[in-house]
Design a protein around this motif. Sequence first.
Motif, PDB file in Angstrom:
ATOM      1  N   SER A  18      43.821  52.594  52.656  1.00 30.75           N
ATOM      2  CA  SER A  18      42.701  52.672  51.736  1.00 30.75           C
ATOM      3  C   SER A  18      41.519  51.841  52.190  1.00 30.75           C
ATOM      4  N   TYR A 240      42.838  53.390  33.883  1.00 28.82           N
ATOM      5  CA  TYR A 240      41.965  53.144  35.032  1.00 28.82           C
ATOM      6  C   TYR A 240      40.580  52.681  34.574  1.00 28.82           C
ATOM      7  N   ASP A 249      36.477  46.765  43.987  1.00 28.04           N
ATOM      8  CA  ASP A 249      36.706  47.438  45.270  1.00 28.04           C
ATOM      9  C   ASP A 249      36.592  46.473  46.440  1.00 28.04           C
ATOM     10  N   ARG A 252      38.854  42.718  44.761  1.00 26.10           N
ATOM     11  CA  ARG A 252      40.066  42.838  43.936  1.00 26.10           C
ATOM     12  C   ARG A 252      40.084  41.810  42.793  1.00 26.10           C
ATOM     13  N   ASN A 271      46.710  46.860  33.028  1.00 29.16           N
ATOM     14  CA  ASN A 271      47.671  47.428  33.969  1.00 29.16           C
ATOM     15  C   ASN A 271      47.911  46.484  35.144  1.00 29.16           C
ATOM     16  N   GLU A 272      49.139  46.447  35.628  1.00 28.62           N
ATOM     17  CA  GLU A 272      49.522  45.552  36.734  1.00 28.62           C
ATOM     18  C   GLU A 272      48.710  45.802  38.004  1.00 28.62           C
ATOM     19  N   ARG A 273      48.131  46.999  38.139  1.00 28.06           N
ATOM     20  CA  ARG A 273      47.380  47.292  39.363  1.00 28.06           C
ATOM     21  C   ARG A 273      46.179  46.354  39.531  1.00 28.06           C
ATOM     22  N   TYR A 274      45.741  45.752  38.416  1.00 25.46           N
ATOM     23  CA  TYR A 274      44.588  44.854  38.495  1.00 25.46           C
ATOM     24  C   TYR A 274      44.999  43.404  38.746  1.00 25.46           C
ATOM     25  N   PHE A 276      46.112  41.978  41.612  1.00 25.59           N
ATOM     26  CA  PHE A 276      46.245  42.248  43.045  1.00 25.59           C
ATOM     27  C   PHE A 276      47.287  41.325  43.671  1.00 25.59           C
ATOM     28  N   ARG A 277      48.238  41.895  44.389  1.00 30.69           N
ATOM     29  CA  ARG A 277      49.407  41.137  44.827  1.00 30.69           C
ATOM     30  C   ARG A 277      49.064  40.027  45.818  1.00 30.69           C
TER      31      ARG A 277
END
Length: 342
Positions: A18, A240, A249, A252, A271-274, A276-277
Amino acid sequence: MRFSLINAKASGLLSGKSCLKQDRFCLWNILSKVSEKFKGVEDFTKATNEFKALIFDSLTIEIFGTNMNDFLTKYGLENNEWLMKLYSERENWVPVYLKHMFWAGMMSTQRSEGMHAYFDGYVNSRSTLKQLVEQYEMAIREKNEKELLSEFISKNKVANYISQFGWERQFQHAFTHEMFKLVQEQIKRLWYCNVNPLNEDEESNEDGTERYNILERCIINDWYHKEFVYRVEHREHGQYFSCNCKKFDSSRILCCHILKVIVTKGIEVINERYLFRWWRKDMHRPYIKRFFAGGYPIMTEEYKKYHVLEGDFTQITDVVIGNTQKMEYVKRQLRTLQVNLS
């Protein structure tokens, strides 16, 4: 004319399908030439500040083009060869052209500034090559010790929160202290954000997308007031969010404009997607393997155990590295281990 380039692939963070690999011109070098290139410009200080403002505060490519043209006309710089050359290569240095890509929060000014600061107190212009090598090792060791200490603090101390929002607790528990501070900077900017009503043609959400206009106002200095209307979109299905400032973008970290919509909608859990690991305190960072035990008296017991385990894995890797069959076997076993341990 040549400008320093920054390879944006930092510590492996930008390696992914990505993410695009792109060189950036060094803004530090560009801005350091302003004094020389703007010599003779009427009201030099104001011109310099306006030049920086149009670089960093142009929300869209179109706005940047308009602002640049207005700036050149206002200060009679239409024939300035340096600016013309810069403008022709604007895709490589102007933030608005680059913000859609992940740069790990790295500004293109950071290489020059960071390298100078990194070795402050260790080397100078009179250092010999031998001293450089010795001091380099000491500098690396100190920086690594600080990183280990910072990681230890993040895992063992709780950072204070500044709001009553439930989602701030998510960031508090998940992110390292330094990254949590960046989130809190955006929370503080909520004071300057207001939700503007949409026009009738903007309100349509036939595709399931809700749209919000977020007005952000802040005073930069005594002559420049920043006021932009940002567009935030939200899809309930999948939870989203997106904003045309593109902060998430590129770094993060959720921007204050998205956070304003989250507050407006009364969302308590994101949401967990935000989360960032790479910014999480429970993330194991492979580059830590460069550390050596003898140089780190403050090393934690947790890391020492990790170091032993890593050593075992390194030995296995050395055994199988030249044998395809053995490598495939180890991969299968590792996948099985991941499933069993998760």
